[in-house]
Design a protein around this motif. Structure first.
Motif, mmCIF file in Angstrom:
data_model
loop_
_atom_site.group_PDB
_atom_site.id
_atom_site.type_symbol
_atom_site.label_atom_id
_atom_site.label_comp_id
_atom_site.label_asym_id
_atom_site.label_seq_id
_atom_site.Cartn_x
_atom_site.Cartn_y
_atom_site.Cartn_z
ATOM 1 N N GLN A 179 5.210 3.129 8.699
ATOM 2 C CA GLN A 179 5.871 1.767 8.400
ATOM 3 C C GLN A 179 4.294 1.159 7.638
ATOM 4 O O GLN A 179 4.663 0.421 6.596
ATOM 5 N N GLN A 180 3.145 1.673 7.934
ATOM 6 C CA GLN A 180 2.164 1.095 7.269
ATOM 7 C C GLN A 180 1.970 1.746 5.599
ATOM 8 O O GLN A 180 1.929 1.011 4.778
ATOM 9 N N GLN A 181 2.687 2.897 5.588
ATOM 10 C CA GLN A 181 2.732 3.583 4.087
ATOM 11 C C GLN A 181 3.897 2.794 3.372
ATOM 12 O O GLN A 181 3.760 2.500 2.234
ATOM 13 N N ALA A 182 4.814 2.389 4.290
ATOM 14 C CA ALA A 182 5.972 1.571 3.461
ATOM 15 C C ALA A 182 5.530 0.235 2.959
ATOM 16 O O ALA A 182 5.812 -0.396 1.970
ATOM 17 N N PHE A 183 4.745 -0.453 3.915
ATOM 18 C CA PHE A 183 4.268 -1.754 3.531
ATOM 19 C C PHE A 183 3.218 -1.627 2.324
ATOM 20 O O PHE A 183 3.015 -2.386 1.311
ATOM 21 N N ALA A 184 2.309 -0.522 2.435
ATOM 22 C CA ALA A 184 1.273 -0.268 1.151
ATOM 23 C C ALA A 184 2.239 0.277 -0.048
ATOM 24 O O ALA A 184 1.799 -0.384 -1.013
ATOM 25 N N GLN A 185 3.198 0.819 -0.048
ATOM 26 C CA GLN A 185 4.075 1.180 -1.198
ATOM 27 C C GLN A 185 4.740 -0.072 -1.759
ATOM 28 O O GLN A 185 4.519 -0.103 -2.835
ATOM 29 N N ALA A 186 5.177 -1.292 -0.919
ATOM 30 C CA ALA A 186 5.721 -2.341 -1.429
ATOM 31 C C ALA A 186 4.730 -3.154 -2.101
ATOM 32 O O ALA A 186 5.162 -3.694 -3.063
ATOM 33 N N MET A 204 10.554 4.517 0.845
ATOM 34 C CA MET A 204 11.830 3.761 1.662
ATOM 35 C C MET A 204 11.306 2.179 1.376
ATOM 36 O O MET A 204 10.142 1.970 1.461
ATOM 37 N N PRO A 205 12.531 1.309 1.296
ATOM 38 C CA PRO A 205 12.364 -0.059 0.955
ATOM 39 C C PRO A 205 11.646 -0.810 2.217
ATOM 40 O O PRO A 205 11.985 0.056 3.518
ATOM 41 N N ILE A 206 10.959 -1.583 2.123
ATOM 42 C CA ILE A 206 10.187 -2.139 3.067
ATOM 43 C C ILE A 206 11.117 -2.785 4.499
ATOM 44 O O ILE A 206 10.655 -2.529 5.427
#
Length: 254
Positions: free
Chosen positions: A77-84, A1-3
């Motif tokens: 949310q933390q996973q999204a930040f890490a992926q970004a 998912m986009p950040i």
């Protein structure tokens, strides 16, 4: 998912959880107030204990569920930040790798001290392979890094100009006008130039289809701007005066 979508979802979940928690508290306390609210506050600890048991029993399950949802949302949310961050790092590596391939392609095709393309099958093949590698790496740069895509486009245009200037494919006496240059003999340097390697290089130096030239967005000089030019630009000014659009203006009757 986009950040950005993840952040919006997290904020929305927080909002809904706050509303749901407040609603649950009101629903839990309202019956007690409706039933016992007319009585004065008790000074007996046992009565307060009963009230605490009631509130805890009614609210413990929904509050625990709300806490679980909030925890899951935080993890997401933390996973999204890490992926970004991972995507940003990958895009940077793709950009740097693609530019490095362009540099290697040009240094292979135009070594220092060489004034004309060399009749060497391996040189042409290696150059084409580096150009293809640059193309493939640049396509890996995701749309989440538009600045890197733009930066690569600038680098590609720079090397396209260098290749075009060195090859000069439209020159009457250039290598592409000499049939024997591409034909082979029994030496490595004289081996036949691989047709597809030449195609890759020619495709690279051609203006990309559909690409907008930034120079087309620059307006032409107006007559007033030409007249206002400094005297030191008189040669350029005279050149502009001979343009058809200015001649047409001068030929119009007053």
């Amino acid at each position: 998912m986009p950040i950005n979508a993840s952040v919006r979802l997290f904020v929305k979940i927080q909002k809904y959880l706050a509303i749901a928690t407040a609603t649950a508290c009101v629903i839990a306390i309202a019956p007690w107030i409706f039933t016992f609210g007319w009585q004065p506050l008790s000074s007996m600890p046992t009565n307060w204990g009963v009230f605490g048991d009631y509130i805890g029993g009614v609210l413990s399950a929904p509050l625990a569920f709300a806490g679980l949802v909030a925890l899951l949302a935080t993890i997401q949310q933390q996973q999204a930040f890490a992926q970004a961050e991972q995507n940003k790092s990958n895009n940077l590596r793709y950009f740097e790798g693609a530019v490095k391939c362009l540099e290697r392609a040009y240094s292979t095709f135009h070594p220092l001290g060489v004034d004309a393309p060399k009749k060497d099958r391996l040189v042409w093949l290696t150059t084409a392979r580096w150009l293809l590698a640059a193309r493939d790496l640049s396509r890996q740069i995701s749309s989440t890094s538009p600045a890197l895509k733009t930066a690569y486009g600038v680098e590609e245009e720079h090397f396209r100009m260098l290749f075009y200037g060195f090859l000069d494919p439209t020159a009457v006496s250039g290598v592409f006008s000499v049939k024997e240059f591409f034909e082979g003999n029994f030496t490595r340097e004289g081996a036949e130039i691989e047709e597809r390697s030449a195609r890759v290089i020619l495709d690279f130096i051609e203006w990309p289809e559909g690409k907008v030239d930034a120079i087309d967005q620059v307006p032409l000089y107006t007559a007033a701007e030409v007249e206002a030019m400094n005297i030191s630009l008189r040669g350029f000014k005279a050149f502009l005066h001979e343009k058809k659009r200015f001649q047409a203006e001068r030929d119009q009757p007053n």
